[in-house]
Design a protein around this motif. Structure first.
Motif, PDB file in Angstrom:
ATOM      1  N   LEU A  87       0.982  -1.038   0.317  1.00 53.86           N
ATOM      2  CA  LEU A  87      -0.150  -0.085   0.414  1.00 53.86           C
ATOM      3  C   LEU A  87       0.947   1.432   0.041  1.00 53.86           C
ATOM      4  O   LEU A  87       0.111   2.326   0.111  1.00 53.86           O
ATOM      5  N   GLY A  88       2.171   1.078   0.325  1.00 57.22           N
ATOM      6  CA  GLY A  88       3.176   1.886  -0.648  1.00 57.22           C
ATOM      7  C   GLY A  88       3.678   2.408   1.551  1.00 57.22           C
ATOM      8  O   GLY A  88       4.443   3.599   1.151  1.00 57.22           O
ATOM      9  N   LEU A  89       3.365   1.901   1.889  1.00 58.21           N
ATOM     10  CA  LEU A  89       3.929   2.529   3.155  1.00 58.21           C
ATOM     11  C   LEU A  89       5.864   2.143   3.678  1.00 58.21           C
ATOM     12  O   LEU A  89       6.307   0.670   3.161  1.00 58.21           O
ATOM     13  N   SER A  90       6.438   2.498   3.961  1.00 68.06           N
ATOM     14  CA  SER A  90       8.144   2.791   4.022  1.00 68.06           C
ATOM     15  C   SER A  90       7.551   0.796   5.734  1.00 68.06           C
ATOM     16  O   SER A  90       7.746   1.805   6.544  1.00 68.06           O
ATOM     17  N   SER A 127     -11.512  -7.857   1.673  1.00 62.97           N
ATOM     18  CA  SER A 127     -12.523  -8.724   0.630  1.00 62.97           C
ATOM     19  C   SER A 127     -11.594  -9.057  -0.885  1.00 62.97           C
ATOM     20  O   SER A 127     -12.267 -10.065  -1.304  1.00 62.97           O
ATOM     21  N   ILE A 128     -10.545  -7.949  -1.244  1.00 59.54           N
ATOM     22  CA  ILE A 128     -10.335  -7.891  -2.697  1.00 59.54           C
ATOM     23  C   ILE A 128      -9.063  -9.550  -1.827  1.00 59.54           C
ATOM     24  O   ILE A 128      -8.951 -10.509  -3.059  1.00 59.54           O
ATOM     25  N   THR A 129      -8.512  -9.791  -0.637  1.00 62.48           N
ATOM     26  CA  THR A 129      -7.484 -11.028  -1.200  1.00 62.48           C
ATOM     27  C   THR A 129      -8.004 -12.173  -0.600  1.00 62.48           C
ATOM     28  O   THR A 129      -7.792 -12.539  -0.833  1.00 62.48           O
ATOM     29  N   VAL A 130      -9.526 -11.932   0.502  1.00 62.98           N
ATOM     30  CA  VAL A 130     -10.133 -13.892  -0.070  1.00 62.98           C
ATOM     31  C   VAL A 130     -10.419 -13.617  -1.270  1.00 62.98           C
ATOM     32  O   VAL A 130     -11.208 -15.084  -1.678  1.00 62.98           O
ATOM     33  N   SER A 131     -10.700 -12.819  -2.468  1.00 65.48           N
ATOM     34  CA  SER A 131     -11.480 -13.438  -3.652  1.00 65.48           C
ATOM     35  C   SER A 131      -9.890 -13.936  -4.338  1.00 65.48           C
ATOM     36  O   SER A 131     -10.508 -14.361  -5.801  1.00 65.48           O
ATOM     37  N   ARG A 132      -8.808 -14.197  -3.811  1.00 65.21           N
ATOM     38  CA  ARG A 132      -8.033 -14.772  -4.538  1.00 65.21           C
ATOM     39  C   ARG A 132      -7.370 -15.161  -3.906  1.00 65.21           C
ATOM     40  O   ARG A 132      -7.393 -16.038  -2.475  1.00 65.21           O
ATOM     41  N   VAL A 157      -6.865  -1.417  -5.000  1.00 67.26           N
ATOM     42  CA  VAL A 157      -8.033  -1.218  -4.272  1.00 67.26           C
ATOM     43  C   VAL A 157      -8.392   0.056  -5.098  1.00 67.26           C
ATOM     44  O   VAL A 157      -9.977  -0.465  -5.145  1.00 67.26           O
ATOM     45  N   LYS A 158      -7.401   0.875  -5.629  1.00 67.63           N
ATOM     46  CA  LYS A 158      -8.488   1.968  -6.317  1.00 67.63           C
ATOM     47  C   LYS A 158      -9.196   1.633  -7.161  1.00 67.63           C
ATOM     48  O   LYS A 158     -11.024   2.281  -7.690  1.00 67.63           O
ATOM     49  N   GLY A 159      -8.694   0.250  -8.183  1.00 71.14           N
ATOM     50  CA  GLY A 159      -9.110  -0.049  -9.276  1.00 71.14           C
ATOM     51  C   GLY A 159     -10.818  -0.820  -9.500  1.00 71.14           C
ATOM     52  O   GLY A 159     -12.018  -0.301  -9.653  1.00 71.14           O
ATOM     53  N   LEU A 160      -9.868  -1.872  -8.325  1.00 74.37           N
ATOM     54  CA  LEU A 160     -11.365  -2.658  -7.893  1.00 74.37           C
ATOM     55  C   LEU A 160     -12.437  -2.063  -6.761  1.00 74.37           C
ATOM     56  O   LEU A 160     -13.761  -2.439  -7.315  1.00 74.37           O
ATOM     57  N   ILE A 203      -9.888   7.307  -2.529  1.00 75.18           N
ATOM     58  CA  ILE A 203     -10.035   6.796  -1.825  1.00 75.18           C
ATOM     59  C   ILE A 203      -9.282   8.589  -0.663  1.00 75.18           C
ATOM     60  O   ILE A 203      -8.845   9.131  -1.075  1.00 75.18           O
ATOM     61  N   GLY A 204      -9.845   8.512   0.426  1.00 75.91           N
ATOM     62  CA  GLY A 204      -9.591   9.455   0.918  1.00 75.91           C
ATOM     63  C   GLY A 204     -10.145   9.710   2.283  1.00 75.91           C
ATOM     64  O   GLY A 204     -10.926   8.832   3.070  1.00 75.91           O
ATOM     65  N   ILE A 205      -9.883  11.339   3.134  1.00 74.93           N
ATOM     66  CA  ILE A 205      -9.973  10.883   4.727  1.00 74.93           C
ATOM     67  C   ILE A 205     -11.791  11.609   4.674  1.00 74.93           C
ATOM     68  O   ILE A 205     -11.915  10.808   5.743  1.00 74.93           O
TER      69      ILE A 205
END
Length: 309
Positions: free
Chosen positions: A54-57, A281-286, A299-302, A307-309
């Motif tokens: 998700l882009g976190l260091s 939910s994306i994870t369990v579908s794979r 995540v943004k696409g599916l 995505i925002g606050i």
């Protein structure tokens, strides 16, 4: 030394063997499975992988064996963008044997391996990285004495502690009170509270009981029902997304990584829960472990939602 990490994950790295089969064998029965899937796993490595995707260091701190499974695990994490400078090598790599059933549910057996060879000296060597992170993620697939040592060594530091009490263990009350965010499922919540979790209503009650034992927040995941998040001010419920579940392996770890991402990004608890629920939910579908975890762009696409606050 890399010290400017957003997340430090201290925990297990397991090489997973996922066995897809129609049902579990009965006692004394030999049952033929349908498919074997191999991949990276362990609650610690999974949570680190989702944070990084998700882009976190993110830095991973733990132990793998001096074998090809250990090489595969560190290589996989590096490919996701995780810093593995503090993953040591000794003995044999921990293993996860996972029986995956048609409805996506699973039964898992763990071989501890090198995960139980992590020492207090390993923590001391990585302490600068740990204390300078925004969030430190812990699970119970390494020795409890190490978990308690980490809690003591981070007292007074700015980092926030997230404990996934899985598999469930009894925790010293003082140590538990230092935890900012406690994450448990229904079974673990029942173990910790002595109260049955068999409905959304009982989940609220148990979560509100458990939040009194920690600093800030309790997350109680309910599988297909969703999740309850409790703070000192009350609790909220978020239903699970409707998807065709094929493999629930790592779904809880995926949720935790996504939730921490949201907190770092400044999301409200409700929006963080919504986002993390979408990710899991994306994870369990794979099929698979950390390989099945989505990236931020996925995540943004599916989800097809901003995505925002």
């Amino acid at each position: 030394m890399i010290t400017n990490q957003q997340v430090a994950v201290i925990g297990s790295l397991n090489y997973d063997l996922l066995i897809k089969q129609e049902r579990l064998p009965k006692k004394g029965e030999t049952f033929t499975a349908d498919e074997l899937i191999q991949g990276s796993g362990g609650k610690g490595a999974n949570q680190a992988a989702q944070c990084a995707k998700l882009g976190l260091s993110t830095s991973m701190i733990g132990k793998v064996g001096e074998d090809r499974f250990g090489e595969a695990l560190t290589g996989s994490l590096q490919a996701f963008g995780v810093n593995v400078d503090y993953v040591g090598k000794k003995g044999t790599t921990g293993m996860g044997i996972v029986n995956v059933l048609p409805d996506g549910d699973y039964h898992s057996t763990l071989l501890r391996g090198a995960n139980y060879l992590i020492t207090k000296e390993d923590i001391d060597e990585s302490l600068e990285v740990i204390t300078n992170c925004q969030y430190v993620l812990l699970q119970q697939e390494i020795p409890l004495s190490i978990i308690e040592y980490i809690i003591e060594k981070t007292r007074g530091a700015a980092c926030k502690l997230v404990l996934n009490n899985a598999p469930a263990r009894d925790m010293n009350e003082t140590k538990l009170a230092a935890i900012n965010i406690l994450v448990v499922n229904e079974t673990e919540a029942e173990f910790m509270s002595g109260c049955k979790v068999d409905s959304i209503e009982s989940a609220h009650e148990v979560a509100q009981k458990l939040v009194k034992k920690v600093k800030d927040t309790v997350i109680l995941t309910l599988g297909a029902l969703g999740v309850v998040v409790a703070t000192k001010d009350g609790s909220i419920y978020t239903p699970a997304k409707k998807v065709v579940a094929v493999d629930a392996t790592g779904a809880g770890d995926s949720f935790i990584g996504a939730f921490v991402y949201c907190l770092i990004e400044g999301y409200t608890l409700q929006k963080a829960t919504d986002f993390a629920t979408s990710v899991s939910s994306i994870t369990v579908s794979r099929v698979g472990g950390s390989e099945s975890f989505p990236t931020l762009n996925e995540v943004k696409g599916l989800t097809n939602k901003p995505i925002g606050i």
